[in-house]
Enzyme design. Structure first.
Site, PDB file in Angstrom:
ATOM      1  N   GLY A  67       2.086   1.232   3.882  1.00 56.26           N
ATOM      2  CA  GLY A  67       2.628  -0.024   4.379  1.00 56.26           C
ATOM      3  C   GLY A  67       2.088  -1.255   3.673  1.00 56.26           C
ATOM      4  O   GLY A  67       1.770  -1.214   2.485  1.00 56.26           O
TER       5      GLY A  67
ATOM      6  N   ARG B 212       0.822  -1.215   0.000  1.00 59.43           N
ATOM      7  CA  ARG B 212       0.000   0.000   0.000  1.00 59.43           C
ATOM      8  C   ARG B 212       0.851   1.256   0.000  1.00 59.43           C
ATOM      9  O   ARG B 212       0.507   2.259   0.628  1.00 59.43           O
ATOM     10  CB  ARG B 212      -0.943  -0.025   1.208  1.00 59.43           C
ATOM     11  CG  ARG B 212      -1.765  -1.322   1.298  1.00 59.43           C
ATOM     12  CD  ARG B 212      -2.767  -1.271   2.424  1.00 59.43           C
ATOM     13  NE  ARG B 212      -3.700  -0.197   2.228  1.00 59.43           N
ATOM     14  CZ  ARG B 212      -4.091   0.645   3.184  1.00 59.43           C
ATOM     15  NH1 ARG B 212      -3.626   0.531   4.395  1.00 59.43           N
ATOM     16  NH2 ARG B 212      -4.942   1.615   2.913  1.00 59.43           N
ATOM     17  N   GLY B 213       1.998   1.199  -0.672  1.00 55.72           N
ATOM     18  CA  GLY B 213       2.850   2.386  -0.786  1.00 55.72           C
ATOM     19  C   GLY B 213       3.210   2.949   0.577  1.00 55.72           C
ATOM     20  O   GLY B 213       3.617   2.214   1.475  1.00 55.72           O
ATOM     21  N   GLU B 214       3.004   4.246   0.741  1.00 58.86           N
ATOM     22  CA  GLU B 214       3.405   4.886   2.003  1.00 58.86           C
ATOM     23  C   GLU B 214       2.552   4.445   3.193  1.00 58.86           C
ATOM     24  O   GLU B 214       2.857   4.782   4.342  1.00 58.86           O
ATOM     25  CB  GLU B 214       3.372   6.411   1.867  1.00 58.86           C
ATOM     26  CG  GLU B 214       1.997   6.969   1.672  1.00 58.86           C
ATOM     27  CD  GLU B 214       1.993   8.500   1.567  1.00 58.86           C
ATOM     28  OE1 GLU B 214       2.662   9.142   2.377  1.00 58.86           O
ATOM     29  OE2 GLU B 214       1.305   9.005   0.667  1.00 58.86           O
TER      30      GLU B 214
ATOM     31  N   ASP C   9       8.990  -4.302  -5.939  1.00 57.84           N
ATOM     32  CA  ASP C   9       9.895  -5.430  -6.237  1.00 57.84           C
ATOM     33  C   ASP C   9      10.998  -5.520  -5.199  1.00 57.84           C
ATOM     34  O   ASP C   9      11.452  -6.606  -4.844  1.00 57.84           O
ATOM     35  CB  ASP C   9      10.512  -5.253  -7.622  1.00 57.84           C
ATOM     36  CG  ASP C   9       9.447  -4.999  -8.669  1.00 57.84           C
ATOM     37  OD1 ASP C   9       8.552  -5.842  -8.796  1.00 57.84           O
ATOM     38  OD2 ASP C   9       9.487  -3.945  -9.311  1.00 57.84           O
TER      39      ASP C   9
HETATM   40  P1  AMP Z   1       7.265  -1.459  -9.003  1.00 62.14           P
HETATM   41  O1  AMP Z   1       8.028  -2.210  -7.969  1.00 62.14           O
HETATM   42  O2  AMP Z   1       5.844  -1.911  -9.098  1.00 62.14           O
HETATM   43  O3  AMP Z   1       7.432   0.030  -8.881  1.00 62.14           O
HETATM   44  O4  AMP Z   1       7.896  -1.891 -10.419  1.00 62.14           O
HETATM   45  C1  AMP Z   1       8.624  -1.036 -11.235  1.00 62.14           C
HETATM   46  C2  AMP Z   1       9.301  -1.798 -12.339  1.00 62.14           C
HETATM   47  O5  AMP Z   1       8.361  -2.594 -13.073  1.00 62.14           O
HETATM   48  C3  AMP Z   1       9.936  -0.849 -13.345  1.00 62.14           C
HETATM   49  O6  AMP Z   1      11.338  -0.845 -13.184  1.00 62.14           O
HETATM   50  C4  AMP Z   1       9.500  -1.364 -14.722  1.00 62.14           C
HETATM   51  O7  AMP Z   1      10.559  -1.587 -15.603  1.00 62.14           O
HETATM   52  C5  AMP Z   1       8.759  -2.648 -14.435  1.00 62.14           C
HETATM   53  N1  AMP Z   1       7.534  -2.782 -15.246  1.00 62.14           N
HETATM   54  C6  AMP Z   1       6.705  -1.796 -15.638  1.00 62.14           C
HETATM   55  N2  AMP Z   1       5.680  -2.299 -16.373  1.00 62.14           N
HETATM   56  C7  AMP Z   1       5.865  -3.638 -16.442  1.00 62.14           C
HETATM   57  C8  AMP Z   1       5.153  -4.713 -17.052  1.00 62.14           C
HETATM   58  N3  AMP Z   1       4.023  -4.516 -17.740  1.00 62.14           N
HETATM   59  N4  AMP Z   1       5.648  -5.973 -16.893  1.00 62.14           N
HETATM   60  C9  AMP Z   1       6.774  -6.182 -16.174  1.00 62.14           C
HETATM   61  N5  AMP Z   1       7.511  -5.216 -15.598  1.00 62.14           N
HETATM   62  C10 AMP Z   1       7.068  -3.950 -15.712  1.00 62.14           C
END
Ligand code: AMP
Length: 304
Positions: A206, A202-204, A234
């Site tokens: 948590g 949930r971002g900021e 990620d």
């Molecule tokens: P997050 O942790 O959700 O902020 O993921 C960000 C990362 O997801 C970025 O570095 C993107 O390169 C990658 N990303 C964005 N769109 C996609 C997608 N459709 N499929 C897989 N990876 C993606």
């Protein structure tokens, strides 16, 4: 114990109210594996194009990440462009260019197939399934996804969710996937599909971790400086799975500790653009922030 991860290795072009990064290193598997590498061995399954610099691969190898499963194909690397407003919780995708991802057929090196831990990071759910089929007898499988795949491949995605132990997604995606605005109800619906555990980012605000019987909540670490939330999810997942693979403790308590380690890792990642903060992060900073987290959430019990 080691983790196999499949996901994207990408060029990102990101705008936040605090700056802009053009064609910087990104991708779900990049953030995940870098974060997890602070806790355990990581083996990467991904694809890049001819334009991807050796320097980025050397960075991953320098973190002891096994890149035998990183293919290089003719064409361009996956490219994502996004923008954040002052509400840094939700990225607005401006453009997604799949490029070499469209021709990617993941073929796991033999040395990857006995992995105990498998993370299906955000990528085409068809590719997530192909990787899942090749790992023989994993102890724990978790997956992530995002709005792009929920709208383009909902049926394949449902198959993935049914085959994993833990689903890790953000709150907007939980709502989008179920069509249910209430998060607790949305969580129940996702768990009913067959996964044992659901972690909602949930971002900021948590993280919430649900099973059919329990809910655990952890705040996000309150930071004064947040520059770029890209990869926070990620990086969280990398800390979470990395810690689990390190300890092998899959009890409720162990999972709760892992949630806090994931939150600690995400809190560092947002302090700078791309993977810049991860590049200069030291393990003792992780330990110290874990302590701050404990202090942040600790209060004295009373007897009623
Ligand atoms: P997050 O942790 O959700 O902020 O993921 C960000 C990362 O997801 C970025 O570095 C993107 O390169 C990658 N990303 C964005 N769109 C996609 C997608 N459709 N499929 C897989 N990876 C993606």
């Amino acid at each position: 114990m080691s983790i196999v991860v499949v996901g994207t290795v990408a060029f990102d072009t990101v705008e936040t109210p605090f700056g802009r990064g053009e064609n910087v290193l990104g991708g779900s598997a990049t953030y995940f594996s870098t974060s997890a590498s602070f806790f355990t061995d990581v083996s990467l399954v991904a694809v890049v194009g001819e334009d991807f610099p050796e320097e980025h691969i050397s960075f991953l190898q320098g973190r002891n990440i096994d890149t035998t499963g990183l293919q290089r194909l003719p064409g361009k690397t996956f490219h994502w462009s996004g923008r954040y407003g002052y509400d840094l919780n939700e990225a607005q995708t401006l453009d997604t260019q799949l490029n070499v991802l469209m021709d990617f057929q993941p073929e796991l090196p033999e040395s990857y197939r006995d992995a105990d831990y498998l993370f299906l990071a955000n990528i085409d759910p068809d590719l997530q399934l192909k990787v899942l089929e090749q790992v023989r007898n994993p102890k724990l499988v978790a997956c992530d996804t995002m709005n792009f795949w929920i709208s383009s491949k909902p049926e394949t995605l449902k198959k993935v969710l049914q085959k994993v132990d833990i689903v890790v997604i953000n709150e907007g995606e939980a709502r989008q996937f179920t069509g249910e605005p209430n998060l607790v109800k949305a969580a129940r619906q996702i768990i009913a599909l067959g996964c044992k555990r659901l972690v909602i980012k949930r971002g900021e605000y948590g993280v919430l971790m649900f099973t059919a019987e329990s809910i655990f909540a952890a705040p996000a670490y309150p930071l004064e400086e947040v520059f770029d939330p890209t990869g926070a999810g990620d990086t969280f997942a990398g800390g979470f799975m990395g810690y689990l693979a390190n300890t092998g403790d899959l009890s409720e308590e162990g999972l709760r500790q892992a949630i806090v380690f994931g939150s600690v890792m995400a809190s560092f990642n947002v302090e700078d653009f791309s993977l810049n903060r991860m590049k200069r992060l030291e393990y003792k900073e992780i330990q110290s922030r874990f302590g701050s987290f404990k202090a942040l959430t600790s209060f004295k019990d009373i007897s009623f």
